[in-house]
Structures are given as C-alpha cells and as structure tokens.
Design a protein around this motif. Structure first.
Motif, PDB file in Angstrom:
ATOM      1  N   TRP A 107       0.824  -1.212   0.000  1.00 20.19           N
ATOM      2  CA  TRP A 107       0.000   0.000   0.000  1.00 20.19           C
ATOM      3  C   TRP A 107       0.856   1.258   0.000  1.00 20.19           C
ATOM      4  O   TRP A 107       0.435   2.304  -0.503  1.00 20.19           O
ATOM      5  CB  TRP A 107      -0.962  -0.007   1.175  1.00 20.19           C
ATOM      6  CG  TRP A 107      -2.023  -1.072   1.081  1.00 20.19           C
ATOM      7  CD1 TRP A 107      -2.261  -2.066   1.990  1.00 20.19           C
ATOM      8  CD2 TRP A 107      -2.977  -1.262   0.018  1.00 20.19           C
ATOM      9  NE1 TRP A 107      -3.303  -2.854   1.558  1.00 20.19           N
ATOM     10  CE2 TRP A 107      -3.755  -2.391   0.357  1.00 20.19           C
ATOM     11  CE3 TRP A 107      -3.237  -0.593  -1.175  1.00 20.19           C
ATOM     12  CZ2 TRP A 107      -4.794  -2.868  -0.451  1.00 20.19           C
ATOM     13  CZ3 TRP A 107      -4.259  -1.067  -1.986  1.00 20.19           C
ATOM     14  CH2 TRP A 107      -5.019  -2.183  -1.627  1.00 20.19           C
ATOM     15  N   ILE A 122      -9.640  -1.001   2.676  1.00 18.41           N
ATOM     16  CA  ILE A 122      -8.763  -0.300   1.746  1.00 18.41           C
ATOM     17  C   ILE A 122      -9.186  -0.577   0.300  1.00 18.41           C
ATOM     18  O   ILE A 122      -9.242   0.327  -0.542  1.00 18.41           O
ATOM     19  CB  ILE A 122      -7.295  -0.720   1.971  1.00 18.41           C
ATOM     20  CG1 ILE A 122      -6.868  -0.335   3.383  1.00 18.41           C
ATOM     21  CG2 ILE A 122      -6.378  -0.080   0.946  1.00 18.41           C
ATOM     22  CD1 ILE A 122      -5.544  -0.935   3.796  1.00 18.41           C
ATOM     23  N   ASN A 152      -1.360   0.078   8.202  1.00 24.81           N
ATOM     24  CA  ASN A 152      -0.838  -1.289   8.266  1.00 24.81           C
ATOM     25  C   ASN A 152       0.495  -1.352   9.013  1.00 24.81           C
ATOM     26  O   ASN A 152       0.754  -2.298   9.752  1.00 24.81           O
ATOM     27  CB  ASN A 152      -0.668  -1.854   6.853  1.00 24.81           C
ATOM     28  CG  ASN A 152      -1.970  -2.438   6.324  1.00 24.81           C
ATOM     29  OD1 ASN A 152      -2.573  -3.290   6.958  1.00 24.81           O
ATOM     30  ND2 ASN A 152      -2.421  -1.959   5.179  1.00 24.81           N
ATOM     31  N   ALA A 202      -3.857   3.166   4.799  1.00 25.86           N
ATOM     32  CA  ALA A 202      -3.330   1.929   4.241  1.00 25.86           C
ATOM     33  C   ALA A 202      -1.840   1.781   4.550  1.00 25.86           C
ATOM     34  O   ALA A 202      -1.419   0.775   5.128  1.00 25.86           O
ATOM     35  CB  ALA A 202      -3.578   1.881   2.742  1.00 25.86           C
ATOM     36  N   ALA A 208      -4.980   6.490   1.298  1.00 27.52           N
ATOM     37  CA  ALA A 208      -4.018   5.396   1.150  1.00 27.52           C
ATOM     38  C   ALA A 208      -2.788   5.647   2.013  1.00 27.52           C
ATOM     39  O   ALA A 208      -2.284   4.744   2.685  1.00 27.52           O
ATOM     40  CB  ALA A 208      -3.618   5.227  -0.314  1.00 27.52           C
ATOM     41  N   GLN A 257      -7.885  -4.788   5.133  1.00 28.28           N
ATOM     42  CA  GLN A 257      -7.535  -4.798   3.704  1.00 28.28           C
ATOM     43  C   GLN A 257      -8.803  -4.603   2.864  1.00 28.28           C
ATOM     44  O   GLN A 257      -8.782  -3.940   1.823  1.00 28.28           O
ATOM     45  CB  GLN A 257      -6.823  -6.091   3.294  1.00 28.28           C
ATOM     46  CG  GLN A 257      -5.624  -6.466   4.158  1.00 28.28           C
ATOM     47  CD  GLN A 257      -4.710  -5.313   4.484  1.00 28.28           C
ATOM     48  OE1 GLN A 257      -4.313  -4.542   3.608  1.00 28.28           O
ATOM     49  NE2 GLN A 257      -4.372  -5.149   5.764  1.00 28.28           N
ATOM     50  N   VAL A 306       1.399   2.029  -3.503  1.00 26.88           N
ATOM     51  CA  VAL A 306       0.191   2.592  -4.115  1.00 26.88           C
ATOM     52  C   VAL A 306       0.021   4.065  -3.725  1.00 26.88           C
ATOM     53  O   VAL A 306      -0.210   4.931  -4.573  1.00 26.88           O
ATOM     54  CB  VAL A 306      -1.052   1.772  -3.691  1.00 26.88           C
ATOM     55  CG1 VAL A 306      -2.321   2.425  -4.190  1.00 26.88           C
ATOM     56  CG2 VAL A 306      -0.944   0.342  -4.210  1.00 26.88           C
TER      57      VAL A 306
END
Lengths: 54, 710
Positions: free
Chosen positions: B30, B112, B77, B73, B69, B109, B33
């Motif tokens: 992530w 997300i 995480n 994310a 994100a 997840q 991303v």
C-alpha cells in the motif's frame, strides 16, 4: 454552536478516561520504578530460555 | 530481571509473528500505491492533461484516495504491524486471539480495497480524510472494535506487570481513534452509496477538523511515538534516554492534542473563542513534542558512529528530526498572523508532507529494515541499497518541502498584495502560472522519494527470498503476573500523590488543563444559536443535486468556500463568509486549499454560459488554467430518482423543506433545469440538453453567495 455541547462533554469524557487511567497507573505502582522497565525491554529476548537469534 | 524463578512456575509460549508479517507486507504494497498516486496527482497539477480526460483519474477524485491510502493503508498497516509485534513482547504474551488478529487484518484490507474502488467513482462524503461512505465507515468501526477487544484482552492476560510507555501510546490511539471516527461519521443514509452528515456548516466544520487534526495526532503521531519508544532502543541496544520524560511526554500530549483542531479554521466563520482555544493549545503542543524529540535524539548520543553506518538508525535519526521540524512548524502555522498568510496555500501541503514522508515514512521503513530480517530469520539483503534509499528519499523530501514552502509563500504574498485601493494581482491565474514550475519540482521530489521506496521494496523482497525454508517460531518462557499489593500500611496514603515529583507535576498539568477548559464553557451560551434570517433559503432540488455533483467531483480539493475577513480577501472575493451562509450545508464545503479561487461569492460573477464552457474545458475561457475538464457532465443525465429521498433526509436534518417540495422535487428540478437551458441558449450556447448534470452544477454554482445581513 450547539455542536460544542456534544463535543465538549465527549472530550471531557475522554480526558476523564485518561485521568482514571493515570490514577490507576499511579496506584498500581506502575511508575514506582522508572529505571528498570526501559532496561528490561532490551532483555526480553535474553530472558527466555531459548535464545532467539537477532 | 533477576534470577529466573523455578521452572515449574514458568509458562511456555510463542508469539504470533505471522500476523506481523502479513501487516508488514500489506504496508509495503500500500505504501507503493499511496506514493504512486501522490506522484500522479502532483504531476496533474503541473500538467492538467495527465488525467487523460477520464473521470476517475481526475485530481478531485484521486486526491482523497491518495490521502486515505497514505494515512490508513500505508501508515495504518505499519502501525498495526508494529503494535502486534512489540505489544506481544512488551506484555510477554501471545495475542489473546489469533482469529481476531486475522479478522482485523483481512477486514482492514477489505476497507482499503473498497476505498480504492469507491473514491475514484466519486462515492464520497466530501469531508477530508473521512471521505469513505457510510457502509465502509461501519466496516471500519467493526474492524476497529475487533482490534480493540483483541488488544485489551491481551493487555489483561499479560505476564509483565509494568506497562511500558509504548503500550500507553497504543492505548490512547485505540480509544481516541474510535471516538473520533464514530462522532465524525454520524450520517443519515440516502442510498447505499450516499449519505448526508447530521452536522451542517460551522458545526460540521468543527467536528470535521476536530477529527481531522486528531487523525494526525492519534493515527499518525501517538502510535508512531509508541513505536519509536520501542524500536529505537531495540535497534540501538540501549534504553531510552529518559523514561521519566517519555511518561510526561505521553500524558501531556494526550491532554493537549485533543483541543488543537480549530487551528484549521482560523479567520473562518468559527466563533472567535474556539479559534483562540485552538491556537493556545497548538502552541502549547510544542513543549511535549520537543520533549519527545529530544528524548529520541539523546538516546542516540555517543553512538553517532553507528548512526552513520547503520541504515536503520539513520532512518530513525532523520525521522525524529522531521518530527521535531513538523511539530515546530505546526505551532508556528497556528499563530494567527502566520496562518493568515499560509492557510489555503501549499505551505500546508509542505507541512503535512514533512510529517508524513519524513516522520511517518522514515519511521516505518526504519521499523521494516529492523523487523524483516529478524522475523524471517535472515540478514538484510543489502545495507548499501538501504543507504542509497536513505539519500534518495531525503533529497526527494527536501525538494518537496522547498518547492511547497516557496509555492505557499509566493501564493500567499501575491494574493494579499494590495497597492492603495487595488489588488496587485487581481487575476488569480497570474498566481497559478507563477506556481507551475514549483509543481514540477514537487513532482520530481516526490518521484525521488518513490524511487527510494522502490529500492526499499527490492531490498525487502530479496531479504525475504533469502529466508530459510521452515521458520520455526521461537519458544519463550515467563512467569505469570501475580496479584498486585500496594504497601499502603507502612506508607502514608498520600504517597501516590507526593511520592515522586514527576507524578505530581503531571497531576498539576492535568488539573490546569481541565480547569482552563471548564472555564471556557460559560462563554459558550452567548454563541450558541445562530439566528437564521428569513432570506436564507435552502437549496432548490436541482441546486442540491448540483451540490452533490460538486461533492462527488471533489471540487473542494482545489476550491474553498470561505472568505476570510482580511482586507485583500474581501477586495478579491467580496463580503466575508458568515456562519449563516452554510447553515444548510450537509456537509460543509469550506475547503482547505486554494489551488483555484474561492467560490463562496461566485453567484452572478459570470453568466451561465461562461460556466458551461469553463466546465467543458477551462482553457476555453481561462487560458493556461490547470483545472481539469469535466466533459462527462455533458453526457451524464442528472439523477432524479433519489431526489425526493434526498430532500426528505435534508428535512429530517432540519433543513426547512416543505412536504410539497419533497413530493414535487423532480418537477421543481425539471422546471428549473429548463429555465437554465433556455438562458444558455439565449446566451448563444448551441444544442443544450436540460437533463444533463452540467445544468444542475451551474444551478448550484450560481447560488453561492454570502448572505446580506441587515
């Protein structure tokens, strides 16, 4: 600003929660000794009978 | 800790490291991303054509995905990975429930993934960092509760009586984030994909920034500080410089942070006293923050040679330095005179990236460089590569920050420049053009950071690949925690008050803080009610529909609707905004950044036809504009199906719609749309279809006008 009448009690509630947590910690003797805990976290691997690598 | 007790009393257990590995891998993916999205939208500000004319790639829709994100994310995480790893070790127990850990992981997840689908589609609540729609918000709540229950159960079955300071930071995170998320996410659903928040205007703004600021505080700061207090000593193999200071750091931080939110709303229609409170607490934050920074830095004192060689320590050092920088900049930006210049500009963007790229990003990779070889029982693939990562990323951040500071100060100064009784740069585009080169520099800086991150990924993949085939979990033993007995008999019962000076200081601080807040309460009543003048009409059904399109397209990511009572601002835009202006705005759309001009006084500034062409392609009427084109608004039909329902929900929220309006919403909208189409035709626009979304948007834009008060 009616919203304040909701946010403020909520924030105070949160603060009260933290204060209770604080009082609990003191009465529980959490900080009677502030010298060994920071040392101990370094030894948590050695403390075990099987010594992990790393 | 002393000599081990007889082995009969000792218990044997293993830690759940597979959950840590899962979260670490999710972090790595992530993170990529989030950074790719960041570089992509940064490039769009340099060259608007990079959205390729595709609706779900436009800036307004992808910026929320980028921020979500990065925060939830990437950092999310990573925080979970660190919490699961360090808590088990600090509490000397396996997590209470493996399946709850797994549920937490997969649930998160899923959140997300849903965010990555819904946000580009324009399914959004239109509030920064809280954009996710209500079903996802519910899911987040559920997952968070699972996490919390698992964590507190683990705390309860711990084998180590002392709760290390890192755990306190985690506790504060879990509790506060739950509260913030729930309060800010209270909405009434219209459909599965849409809802209106129960708050409007000023109230919504205050809740939102109470949430928004504390998301920074309790999602991006407290958990990472907890991680710092665990991983820094572990990595450098020496205890934290001052454990006392870390405890004071924690308690003062949690009590001060929560009040700082209003610093996002200085000079806005928020009541003065709330603004002052925000400023005072923000400035106070400097002390605990720097206490933490100094504590981190001094832990490294005398080990500088190792810091120079070891990439893990290097990243820690830089991260903590960036923490110090951001927490100095924050209070600075909260000072009213500085805020007047910096607010709405890219300076704020620079500020948050110093925090997220420098402090969070570096903390996270430091933790990963430390953890991955240990968890996979192997050696880091290449220290050299890690060092190259460090220097590339640092150079990237520096380019990012310098370009954004320059951009912010340039824009701030140009927009406020007044010569006698006229603005020196009356044309907003003049300021935009000045910033474009800086947007290129920013995009390059971001790309460098991304490049460094890719090197990190290569390093991680190679490291994990070199892991031995069958990794056995280590077996640990410890004695269970016995009951606690306080020695009250022999000692004075006031002991816990006077016993140690730092505890007494902390008590005093808390007392002062709570006291000062309570003092503020009586001043509230005077400001409690906003009188809504009769001339304030709610949006017509078509305008409401247009407003939803404005929210969907994320126009608030570039436009504000809040004119501040500052000379240059009133000269440029018109009368400053008042609380009454947005009383019916669920959600508020004050915005936080002016890549484009403020829109609060847009009504009547241009004819309908101007907007018609401008939205189709801004360059048609404003050469060199960097605003995206919105061609799909000319193809999509205005959604009339849910219109009555929307009005009904608004009515429930207290917006004064009559029952007839609710029932006849569609007819009312169609009539108004026809009127606008006719106007457009008389203004010379060929072939207008009154059923298209652009008509609704124009209807909304033409209502944006500060209320004239008697």
């Amino acid at each position: 600003m009616t919203i304040i009448s909701m946010l403020l009690p909520l924030a105070l509630l949160l603060a009260t929660g933290f204060i209770l947590g604080f009082i609990w910690a003191v009465r529980n003797g959490q900080w009677d000794d502030v010298d060994t805990p920071p040392q101990r976290i370094l030894m948590d691997d050695l403390d075990s009978e099987i010594h992990p690598r790393g | 800790m002393g000599s081990p007790l007889p082995s009969a009393q000792r218990e044997t257990f293993k830690y759940d490291d597979s959950i840590v590995k899962k979260f670490l891998i999710a972090t790595m993916i992530w993170g990529l991303v989030a950074l790719l999205l960041g570089v992509f939208i940064a490039s769009q500000l340099a060259d608007w054509k990079l959205n390729f004319g595709i609706s779900w790639l436009t800036f307004g829709r992808l910026r929320p995905l980028h921020t979500n994100a990065a925060i939830f994310a990437f950092a999310g995480n990573a925080i979970f990975a660190g919490i699961y790893h360090s808590s088990q070790r600090l509490l000397k127990t396996r997590m209470a429930s493996d399946w709850m850990s797994k549920l937490h992981f997969w649930g998160w997840q899923l959140v997300i993934l849903l965010a990555a689908i819904t946000l580009p589609l324009g399914i959004t609540q239109g509030k920064e960092y809280a954009e996710l729609e209500w079903p996802i918000d519910l899911l987040i709540t559920g997952v968070w509760v699972i996490f919390a229950v698992n964590f507190f159960r683990t705390l309860a079955i711990r084998r180590e009586r002392h709760i290390y300071v890192a755990i306190w930071f985690y506790i504060a995170t879990i509790v506060t984030v739950a509260l913030l998320h729930i309060v800010n996410a209270i909405v009434i659903p219209v459909t599965l994909f849409q809802s209106y928040p129960v708050y409007a205007g000023v109230q919504d703004a205050l809740v939102q920034w109470w949430y928004g600021h504390n998301a920074v505080a309790f999602f991006l700061t407290t958990p990472l500080l907890g991680l710092m207090y665990y991983y820094l000593p572990k990595a450098i193999k020496r205890p934290i410089y001052s454990y006392r200071l870390s405890i004071i750091h924690f308690w003062s931080l949690v009590f001060i942070y929560i009040w700082a939110g209003p610093h996002h709303l200085l000079y806005s229609a928020l009541p003065e006293w709330a603004q002052v409170m925000g400023v005072v607490f923000s400035v106070m934050l400097l002390a605990p923050s720097w206490g933490g920074m100094i504590n981190g830095l001094l832990t490294m004192r005398g080990a500088w040679d190792r810091v120079r060689r070891d990439p893990v320590l290097k990243f820690f050092l830089a991260a903590i330095t960036f923490y110090g920088m951001s927490t100095f900049e924050g209070p600075l930006l909260s000072i009213r005179s500085i805020n007047a210049l910096a607010h709405y500009t890219d300076w704020i963007i620079g500020h948050v990236h110093g925090g997220v790229l420098g402090w969070n990003g570096f903390m996270i990779v430091a933790m990963a460089y430390y953890l991955v070889p240990r968890l996979w029982k192997t050696k880091l693939y290449s220290e050299r590569l890690a060092n190259i990562h460090f220097w590339t990323a640092t150079l990237g951040i520096i380019m990012y920050l310098l370009s954004m500071w320059t951009s912010g100060i340039t824009q701030g100064l140009m927009l406020r420049a007044v010569e006698g009784s006229r603005l020196m740069y009356p044309d907003f585009m003049e300021t935009v053009i000045r910033l474009i080169p800086l947007y290129y520099v920013r995009a390059i800086g971001g790309s460098l950071y991304l490049l460094g991150y890719c090197l990190f990924l290569v390093n991680m993949i190679k490291t994990i690949r070199s892991a031995p085939k069958n990794i056995e979990d280590d077996v640990y033993t410890a004695t269970p925690m016995g009951p606690f007995k306080h020695d009250f008999e022999t000692e004075n019962s006031h002991r816990f008050l006077e016993g140690s000076a730092n505890i007494f200081i902390a008590y005093t601080v808390i007392a002062v803080l709570v006291g000062s807040v309570i003092e503020i309460v009586p001043t509230l009543d005077a400001h409690r009610y906003i009188k809504i003048p009769d001339s304030k009409k709610p949006y017509s059904p078509l305008e409401l529909q247009g407003r939803d399109i404005y929210v969907r397209e994320g126009c608030y990511n570039c436009h504000s609707q809040m004119i501040r009572p500052l000379k240059a601002e009133v000269m440029r835009y018109g009368p400053f905004s008042k609380p009454e202006d947005s009383v019916y705005d669920h959600p508020f759309q004050w915005g936080s950044k002016r890549t484009g001009p403020d829109l609060a006084n847009l009504s009547g500034k241009y004819p309908d036809s101007w907007h018609y062409y401008h939205m189709k392609d801004p360059r048609l009427v404003t050469p060199k504009s960097i605003m995206p084109a919105y061609p799909w608004l000319y193809k999509n039909k205005t959604d009339m199906d849910s219109l009555s329902k929307k009005l009904r929900v608004m009515q429930q929220l207290g917006v004064p719609y009559t029952d007839e309006q609710v029932q006849n919403a569609v007819e009312l909208a169609e009539t108004q749309a026809k009127g606008i189409a006719t106007t457009l035709e008389t203004q010379g626009v060929p072939k207008v279809s009154d059923s298209k979304e652009i008509i609704a948007l124009i209807a909304y834009l033409q209502t944006l006008k500060p209320l004239e008060l008697p």
